[in-house]
Write a protein that holds these residues in place. Sequence first.
Motif, short mmCIF file in Angstrom:
data_model
loop_
_atom_site.label_atom_id
_atom_site.label_comp_id
_atom_site.label_asym_id
_atom_site.label_seq_id
_atom_site.Cartn_x
_atom_site.Cartn_y
_atom_site.Cartn_z
N LYS A 189 -9.29 -1.29 6.17
CA LYS A 189 -7.91 -1.10 6.62
C LYS A 189 -6.93 -1.22 5.47
O LYS A 189 -5.77 -0.85 5.58
N THR A 190 -7.36 -1.79 4.35
CA THR A 190 -6.45 -2.16 3.25
C THR A 190 -6.77 -1.38 2.00
O THR A 190 -7.91 -1.42 1.50
N GLY A 191 -5.76 -0.68 1.46
CA GLY A 191 -5.96 0.05 0.22
C GLY A 191 -6.09 -0.89 -0.99
O GLY A 191 -5.48 -1.97 -1.00
N ASN A 193 -6.86 6.14 2.97
CA ASN A 193 -5.69 5.87 3.82
C ASN A 193 -4.50 6.58 3.18
O ASN A 193 -4.08 6.22 2.08
N THR A 249 -3.03 -2.39 -2.82
CA THR A 249 -2.22 -3.46 -2.21
C THR A 249 -2.25 -4.71 -3.09
O THR A 249 -1.19 -5.29 -3.42
N ASN A 275 -2.71 -2.56 10.63
CA ASN A 275 -2.87 -1.26 10.00
C ASN A 275 -1.59 -0.63 9.48
O ASN A 275 -1.65 0.32 8.71
N LEU A 276 -0.44 -1.08 9.96
CA LEU A 276 0.77 -0.31 9.63
C LEU A 276 1.90 -1.17 9.07
O LEU A 276 3.07 -0.93 9.35
N ASN A 277 1.53 -2.16 8.27
CA ASN A 277 2.57 -2.97 7.63
C ASN A 277 3.45 -2.10 6.75
O ASN A 277 4.64 -2.38 6.57
N VAL A 278 2.86 -1.06 6.19
CA VAL A 278 3.62 -0.19 5.30
C VAL A 278 4.80 0.47 6.01
O VAL A 278 5.86 0.63 5.42
N HIS A 328 -0.58 8.01 3.22
CA HIS A 328 0.77 7.87 3.79
C HIS A 328 1.69 8.87 3.11
O HIS A 328 1.77 8.91 1.88
N ASN A 356 -4.68 6.20 -0.59
CA ASN A 356 -5.22 4.89 -1.00
C ASN A 356 -6.73 4.82 -0.84
O ASN A 356 -7.27 5.07 0.24
N ALA A 411 0.82 -1.22 0.00
CA ALA A 411 0.00 0.00 0.00
C ALA A 411 0.85 1.27 0.00
O ALA A 411 0.32 2.37 0.08
#
Length: 269
Positions: free
Chosen positions: A245-247, A219, A250, A189-192, A221, A238, A123
């Motif tokens: 929670k996921t763009g 979302n 991804t 939420n913050l794997n990126v 960033h 995103n 993402a």
Amino acid sequence: METSLRIAIAGLGAVGLKLAQALDAGIPGCTLAAVSARDTAAAAQRLAGLRRPVPVVGIDALEPLADVVMECAPAALLPQIVEPFLRAGKAAVVLSAGALLGREHLVELARAHGGRIIVPTGALLGLDAVLAAAEGEIRSVRMVTRKPVRGLVGAPYLAENNIAIEDIREPLRIFQGTARQAAAGFPANLNVAVALSLAGIGPDRTQLEIWADPALERNTHRIEVDADSASFSMTIENIPSENPKTGRITALSVIACLRKMGAPLRVGT
Ligand SMILES: NC(=O)C1=CN([C@@H]2O[C@H](COP(=O)(O)OP(=O)(O)OC[C@H]3O[C@@H](n4cnc5c(N)ncnc54)[C@H](O)[C@@H]3O)[C@@H](O)[C@H]2O)C=CC1
Ligand SMILES: O=C([O-])CC(=O)C(=O)O
């Protein structure tokens, strides 16, 4: 001679299902071989539209069926999904990048057996430039994430710190710290932030702010990098997928990553 990589997908949610559909539609050099899902009957239904049906099996049965596993599941399942592939000298594409922190034995396992852990840009954006800058000296990496409330509710950090965001009317900064601290407090939420840290100066030097913003739809960033080769800042906004929670981007990042694996021309670091 044309060889096709057999691809297994672990987790058939927002990312996994899109990936299965893309593989079924055709990604050169790749063939969908098997999937794993929490609810086998529901998964069979979700896959009913595929041109070529594939087996739905338990996580532990994936490795013999595939050359590469795509981890698209809740973070806690990461070791169970990737270990058999790494031990067999195969590749694991990891979306739950936050779960790699504190599990350095997975990298050692890959090293010992000739396996590979691949973290796609997911993402985020700009990891090509961050990787290049890291070959020189990076002085600082900072990221600011802003998400709609529904993209953050349920994160353990909020409960642990008694932060209620459901009824906020103004943007609220809910976290400031390192990528490692964010991965622990916001595992879904913050794997990126963790992917960024692994590309650059590591999870303890990568600084992060997280904002909950009730007016936001996307979302967002922003990353800011200062290095001896360049300074750069970039922002991605995103559009959420069916999982807020996921763009959406991804799944497309993972599809592009697979396409690149089999491509005769590869662009980007
Ligand atoms: N690296 C990145 O840029 C990004 C990473 N992510 C991460 O990627 C992962 C997948 O994201 P989404 O597809 O949005 O999540 P999702 O919640 O939509 O899908 C996860 C799927 O795994 C399934 N699952 C649960 N237990 C299972 C089991 N025992 N066996 C097989 N499947 C099981 C769930 O039923 C669900 O369908 C998450 O960890 C998420 O945090 C998400 C967005 C960006
Ligand atoms: O980092 C993540 O896990 C998800 C995310 O922020 C996004 O999709 O924008």
